[in-house]
Design a protein around this motif. Structure first.
Motif, short mmCIF file in Angstrom:
data_model
loop_
_atom_site.label_atom_id
_atom_site.label_comp_id
_atom_site.label_asym_id
_atom_site.label_seq_id
_atom_site.Cartn_x
_atom_site.Cartn_y
_atom_site.Cartn_z
N GLU A 67 0.83 -1.20 0.00
CA GLU A 67 0.00 0.00 0.00
C GLU A 67 0.87 1.26 0.00
O GLU A 67 0.55 2.23 -0.68
N ARG A 68 1.96 1.24 0.76
CA ARG A 68 2.88 2.38 0.75
C ARG A 68 3.48 2.58 -0.64
O ARG A 68 3.58 3.71 -1.13
N GLN A 69 3.88 1.49 -1.28
CA GLN A 69 4.44 1.59 -2.63
C GLN A 69 3.40 2.12 -3.61
O GLN A 69 3.72 2.96 -4.46
N LEU A 70 2.17 1.64 -3.49
CA LEU A 70 1.10 2.10 -4.37
C LEU A 70 0.85 3.59 -4.19
O LEU A 70 0.65 4.33 -5.16
N LYS A 71 0.87 4.04 -2.96
CA LYS A 71 0.66 5.46 -2.68
C LYS A 71 1.78 6.30 -3.30
O LYS A 71 1.53 7.33 -3.90
N ARG A 72 3.03 5.80 -3.18
CA ARG A 72 4.17 6.52 -3.78
C ARG A 72 4.05 6.57 -5.29
O ARG A 72 4.27 7.60 -5.92
N VAL A 73 3.67 5.45 -5.90
CA VAL A 73 3.52 5.39 -7.35
C VAL A 73 2.38 6.30 -7.79
O VAL A 73 2.47 7.00 -8.79
N GLY A 74 1.29 6.30 -7.03
CA GLY A 74 0.14 7.16 -7.35
C GLY A 74 0.51 8.62 -7.29
O GLY A 74 0.10 9.41 -8.14
N LYS A 75 1.30 9.00 -6.30
CA LYS A 75 1.72 10.40 -6.19
C LYS A 75 2.63 10.78 -7.35
O LYS A 75 2.48 11.84 -7.94
N SER A 76 3.59 9.91 -7.67
CA SER A 76 4.51 10.24 -8.77
C SER A 76 3.79 10.22 -10.11
O SER A 76 4.08 11.01 -10.99
N ALA A 77 2.82 9.31 -10.28
CA ALA A 77 2.05 9.26 -11.52
C ALA A 77 1.16 10.48 -11.63
O ALA A 77 0.91 10.99 -12.72
N GLY A 78 0.64 10.94 -10.51
CA GLY A 78 -0.20 12.14 -10.51
C GLY A 78 0.57 13.36 -10.96
O GLY A 78 0.02 14.25 -11.62
N ARG A 79 1.83 13.42 -10.61
CA ARG A 79 2.66 14.56 -11.02
C ARG A 79 2.99 14.51 -12.51
O ARG A 79 3.03 15.51 -13.18
N SER A 80 3.25 13.30 -13.01
CA SER A 80 3.65 13.19 -14.41
C SER A 80 2.47 13.07 -15.36
O SER A 80 2.63 13.20 -16.56
N ALA A 81 1.28 12.79 -14.85
CA ALA A 81 0.10 12.62 -15.71
C ALA A 81 -0.25 13.88 -16.50
O ALA A 81 -0.52 13.79 -17.69
N PRO A 82 -0.27 15.08 -15.89
CA PRO A 82 -0.58 16.27 -16.69
C PRO A 82 0.44 16.51 -17.80
O PRO A 82 0.07 16.90 -18.90
N ALA A 83 1.70 16.22 -17.54
CA ALA A 83 2.71 16.40 -18.57
C ALA A 83 2.49 15.42 -19.71
O ALA A 83 2.60 15.76 -20.88
#
Length: 148
Positions: free
Chosen positions: A49-65
Motif C-alpha cells: 500500500e505504501r508503494q502504491l501510494k508513492r507510485v500514485g503520487k509520482s504518476a499524478g505529477r507526471s500525468a498532466p505532462a
C-alpha cells in the motif's frame, strides 16, 4: 486407606488432561504458525500500500505532462472564472450573447463566472475556440447564430 473411588476419579482426570493436552498441542502449534503467517501478510500488504501510494503520487505529477504531450486523446483545458468574465468583457458581450456564442444558456455563463459551477469538457472546447477571436468576429458569429 483412601477411598478407591476417589483415587480412581483423580487418576482418570489426570489421564484425560494429559490426553487433551496432547491432542490440542497440534492445534496450538498450527494456530501459532497461522498467526505469524497472518502478521507477515499484513506487513506485506502495508508495504504494498505504501508503494502504491508513492507510485500514485509520482504518476499524478507526471500525468498532466503526459496528457499535454499526447494530442490524440484531446487536450485538457484549464478553467478560470475570472478569465472567462474578462474574455466576455473584452468581446463586449452580455452574458446572454456570450452564452449564445458558446451554445449554452445565459444562466450557465453566470454560474461559471461566479464560481458556482464548472463547464464540461465540450463547453471548455467551445470557450477555447471563442478565446481566439476578436470583437468583430464575435459580433459576426453572433449575428449569424441569431439569424437562425
Amino acid at each position: 486407606m483412601p477411598n478407591i473411588a476417589a483415587v480412581l476419579k483423580t487418576e482418570i482426570a489426570r489421564i484425560a488432561r494429559k490426553e487433551v493436552r496432547s491432542q490440542t498441542e497440534e492445534i496450538r502449534k498450527s494456530s501459532a504458525q497461522y498467526r505469524s503467517h497472518i502478521a507477515a501478510l499484513r506487513k506485506r500488504v502495508d508495504e504494498l500500500e505504501r508503494q502504491l501510494k508513492r507510485v500514485g503520487k509520482s504518476a499524478g505529477r507526471s500525468a498532466p505532462a503526459a496528457a499535454a504531450e499526447s494530442d490524440d486523446e484531446g487536450t485538457s483545458r484549464r478553467f478560470s472564472a475570472t478569465r472567462l468574465a474578462a474574455q466576455r468583457r473584452k468581446l463586449g458581450l452580455s452574458a446572454a450573447d456570450f452564452a449564445t456564442l458558446l451554445g449554452v444558456s445565459g444562466q450557465s455563463v453566470y454560474k461559471w463566472e461566479h464560481g458556482e459551477s464548472r463547464p464540461r469538457a465540450r463547453q471548455l472546447e467551445a470557450i477555447a475556440a471563442v478565446r481566439g477571436i476578436g470583437k468583430r468576429e464575435a459580433a459576426a458569429r453572433l449575428a449569424k447564430l441569431q439569424e437562425r
